[in-house]
Design a protein around this motif. Structure first.
Motif, PDB file in Angstrom:
ATOM      1  N   SER A  45     -80.980 121.220 -22.271  1.00 29.66           N
ATOM      2  CA  SER A  45     -80.270 121.315 -23.365  1.00 29.66           C
ATOM      3  C   SER A  45     -80.024 119.945 -24.375  1.00 29.66           C
ATOM      4  CB  SER A  45     -79.315 122.601 -23.691  1.00 29.66           C
ATOM      5  OG  SER A  45     -78.601 122.125 -24.850  1.00 29.66           O
ATOM      6  N   TYR A  90     -74.220 129.071 -28.429  1.00 34.47           N
ATOM      7  CA  TYR A  90     -74.401 128.598 -29.101  1.00 34.47           C
ATOM      8  C   TYR A  90     -73.786 128.776 -30.476  1.00 34.47           C
ATOM      9  CZ  TYR A  90     -79.146 128.084 -26.914  1.00 34.47           C
ATOM     10  OH  TYR A  90     -80.125 127.520 -25.646  1.00 34.47           O
ATOM     11  N   GLU A  94     -79.647 131.131 -35.920  1.00 30.71           N
ATOM     12  CA  GLU A  94     -80.307 131.510 -34.409  1.00 30.71           C
ATOM     13  C   GLU A  94     -81.790 130.654 -34.731  1.00 30.71           C
ATOM     14  OE1 GLU A  94     -82.249 135.185 -33.360  1.00 30.71           O
ATOM     15  OE2 GLU A  94     -80.882 136.103 -34.494  1.00 30.71           O
ATOM     16  N   GLY A  95     -81.897 130.349 -33.611  1.00 33.70           N
ATOM     17  CA  GLY A  95     -83.755 129.563 -33.646  1.00 33.70           C
ATOM     18  C   GLY A  95     -83.516 127.587 -33.726  1.00 33.70           C
ATOM     19  N   THR A  96     -81.677 128.268 -34.963  1.00 36.61           N
ATOM     20  CA  THR A  96     -81.621 126.102 -34.944  1.00 36.61           C
ATOM     21  C   THR A  96     -80.116 126.085 -34.622  1.00 36.61           C
ATOM     22  OG1 THR A  96     -81.677 126.755 -36.850  1.00 36.61           O
ATOM     23  CG2 THR A  96     -83.556 126.111 -36.131  1.00 36.61           C
TER      24      THR A  96
END
Length: 226
Positions: A45, A90, A94-96
């Protein structure tokens, strides 16, 4: 101070802006990624990572839930030792996503076999000393009791590994305010001897929301920019 108190951050415009940035960050989606029982299961990550660490039953999962405004994102229990893996979340669209949160198993007493407690203690210690994306450890301390021997052991380990950590007093709604103040002052004095410790000790309650705006503000400075 209550979580919805518009005065969070005080009259200082810069402090108020930090509080607002933190509020916006933690109002974004937060999703469970995975539970990790071995370091080999940790994902690669580039996200800044924040770890919630402390004695068993100090309120780590409750604080994750309170910060994100969710009741069941992280599993909570009155039984010490409920969290037995490193649970990763997270935070962000979503995605960023902008931040990774890690809810760690507790140090010290837990109602579990000694071999299992020893195993997850080794896991937590190895994670804290060797996780490259880890930007800050939040060392949670029960405001009714203050620093215990196991907390001081963890602090010494983090000092030796040069891992930045910040003490967060939890359950501040339980004792009288004067008692919390005494613990706060004693904790700040103790931290002066620790090279990796953040100087600010935050006082929080997951029940009332006290102190959460300031903690969100502190973490907002670590997150990736929007």
């Amino acid at each position: 101070m209550a979580d919805d108190d518009p005065g969070a951050g005080g009259a200082d415009p810069e402090a108020a802006a930090r509080v607002e940035t933190g509020r916006v960050l933690f109002a974004q989606p937060c999703a469970f990624l995975k539970g990790v029982a071995d370091l080999s299961g940790l994902p690669a990550s580039d996200l800044p990572e924040i770890a919630f660490c402390g004695r068993s039953n100090v309120g780590k999962s409750s604080l994750v839930n309170a910060l994100t405004g969710r009741k069941t994102l992280a599993r909570t229990s009155n039984t010490p030792g409920r969290t037995q893996e490193i649970n990763l979340f997270y935070l962000g669209p979503e995605g960023t996503p902008r931040l990774m949160l890690a809810d760690l198993p507790g140090h010290g007493f837990a109602r579990a076999p000694k071999a299992k407690v020893d195993a997850w203690t080794r896991l937590v210690n190895a994670y804290l000393k060797g996780r490259p994306p880890l930007r800050r450890v939040l060392l949670l301390v029960d405001s009714r009791h203050g620093l215990k021997a196991v907390d001081r052991t963890v602090m010494g380990m983090l000092d030796g590994a040069a891992v930045n950590y910040q003490v967060v007093l939890t359950k501040a709604d339980k004792p009288a305010s004067a008692a919390v103040q005494r613990v706060h002052e004693a904790t700040r004095a103790a931290l002066a001897e620790h090279v990796a410790a953040h100087p600010d000790v935050l006082v929080t309650s997951s029940e009332t929301g006290a102190g959460l705006p300031d903690l969100r503000a502190a973490l907002g400075e670590i997150a990736l920019p929007a």
